[in-house]
Design a protein around this motif. Sequence first.
Motif, PDB file in Angstrom:
ATOM      1  N   SER A  72       0.728  -1.176   0.048  1.00  0.00           N
ATOM      2  CA  SER A  72      -0.110   0.062   0.024  1.00  0.00           C
ATOM      3  C   SER A  72       0.952   1.428   0.124  1.00  0.00           C
ATOM      4  N   ASN A  73       2.116   1.185   0.442  1.00  0.00           N
ATOM      5  CA  ASN A  73       2.927   2.213   0.607  1.00  0.00           C
ATOM      6  C   ASN A  73       4.134   2.378  -0.513  1.00  0.00           C
ATOM      7  N   ALA A  74       4.080   3.005  -1.578  1.00  0.00           N
ATOM      8  CA  ALA A  74       4.955   3.077  -2.479  1.00  0.00           C
ATOM      9  C   ALA A  74       6.401   3.640  -2.147  1.00  0.00           C
ATOM     10  N   LEU A  75       6.369   4.622  -1.068  1.00  0.00           N
ATOM     11  CA  LEU A  75       7.322   5.244  -0.262  1.00  0.00           C
ATOM     12  C   LEU A  75       8.052   4.633   0.571  1.00  0.00           C
ATOM     13  N   TYR A  76       7.638   3.282   0.835  1.00  0.00           N
ATOM     14  CA  TYR A  76       8.252   2.763   2.003  1.00  0.00           C
ATOM     15  C   TYR A  76       9.779   2.713   2.174  1.00  0.00           C
ATOM     16  N   ARG A  77      10.375   2.988   0.953  1.00  0.00           N
ATOM     17  CA  ARG A  77      11.739   3.279   1.030  1.00  0.00           C
ATOM     18  C   ARG A  77      12.000   4.269   0.223  1.00  0.00           C
ATOM     19  N   PRO A  78      13.296   4.849   0.157  1.00  0.00           N
ATOM     20  CA  PRO A  78      13.802   5.854  -1.020  1.00  0.00           C
ATOM     21  C   PRO A  78      13.862   5.122  -2.493  1.00  0.00           C
ATOM     22  N   TYR A  79      13.370   6.111  -3.440  1.00  0.00           N
ATOM     23  CA  TYR A  79      13.574   5.613  -4.747  1.00  0.00           C
ATOM     24  C   TYR A  79      14.425   6.519  -5.595  1.00  0.00           C
ATOM     25  N   ILE A  80      14.693   5.854  -6.562  1.00  0.00           N
ATOM     26  CA  ILE A  80      16.023   6.357  -7.494  1.00  0.00           C
ATOM     27  C   ILE A  80      15.325   7.127  -8.545  1.00  0.00           C
TER      28      ILE A  80
END
Length: 503
Positions: free
Chosen positions: A488-496
């Motif tokens: 449900s959370n696409a921003l659960y980790r930093p993205y590039i």
Amino acid sequence: MKKRIIALSLVLAMSASLTFPVAAARKDEVQAEKAATESKLSAAESKVDELESEKNALLGEIDSLDQSLVQTMAQIEILNGEISDKESAIEDTKQKLEDAQAEKDKQYASMKKRIQYLYENGGSNAWAQMILESGSITDMFDKAEYTEKMYQYDRDELQKMKDVVTEVTQLGEQLTQEKAELEDMKQAQEDQQSSLQTQMDQKKAEASDYETQIANVQAQAQEYKNLIEQQNAELKKIQEEEARKAAEKAAAEKAAKEKAAKEQAAAEAKAAEEKAAAESTKAEQTSTKSEDTTDNSDNNVSEDTTDNSSNSASEDTTDNSSNSASEDTTDNSNVSEDTSNDDASNDTTNDASNNTSDNDSNYSEDVSDDSSSATDNSSSSTSSATGEAVVAYASQFIGNPYVYGGNSLTNGIDCSGFVQQVFAHFGYSLPRVSDAQAGAGRGISYSESRAGDIIVYSGHVAILTGDGGIVHASNSAPYPQGGIKYSSNALYRPYIAIRRIVE
């Protein structure tokens, strides 16, 4: 005299025949051994080249594994940092939960005191007392409204605190789940690191074995080279011995010929003297018959001339006829050979043309096959793809397993393979690894993103669903902790990067 010359020549020939056959036999034997040794040397050198090529290919595989290992170790370090951040966030959430729970308890205690005060100072008669003590109806309504607002305030504050506690609790659970997912990804990377290290150790052992094999073959090749040098030395010695004996034979033959020539010259001189003396005696005896002798000699001369002319004519005729006949025969045979050659060339030309026709037909068949296959591939794509269609298709495989390096949407696949195959269904060709997929399509910001865009993390990639979540091949843990799943959370980790594939 001639017999003596022949005898001397026979002696020399016999002495040479006793030596040369032995030397010639040994020379042929050494040359055969040298040819065999050279063949073995060539095979050994070819084997060395083959082993060197295989070793270089193996070293290339080792370099590739080493690069993959370095990348995997870097991914593990990144995941360690992200897990540490999640742990810090979980600790902060626990503290917020404790604070919210304490505030809730405080609010609840205050509300209980107010309710207790009301009941202790009037109980069920509080409303009647408030009416009796009111100076006017307005004052009564004001007091009633104030009391109702106080009750409503207590209820609202208590509900707010309950909501805060619930929100903080859910946040803690979400962070815990995200931490578990990161730990699963870390475990998968560690398993991959172990596998790569095992493969590298095996490849290095194989490379070391190749070095041993190459050294052994090179040593064998050197032995062959040394043997060839020995054989060349022996051949040189035999050739020198042959040259020496040939020179000795030539010198002996020359001496024998010179001796024979001298003896023959002496014999001829002696014979000439004897003949001259005999002719002188005969001339004296026949001096009285000179006229008869002259006539006879003239007749003899004419007869001899006739005989010679007739003989020479017949000989010339014979020679000419035989020569012309032989020449004609030769020419005819050449004509027949030319004719046969022409036929052969015609056959060859016909065969070549037939082969050319066959090749042309095969080529046309291959071209038609390729075109048909190209048609099949193009027909499998959907030109009217949308981001929602991509998400819907990808969601069909939720629950299927994650397999590192896999390519099956049903039996097992990894994150980048999942993204690649989902978009391939709609006719889009994406790279196989996540780092390369970060350059696919068109770059956009997260605020511009929509369903069907891809989000690339460090060592991971997923498909955005448009509601703040993602569908992805998560990790090797069983579903729902891992496998192909929705998060449900696409921003659960930093993205590039965020990339748009379907416009």
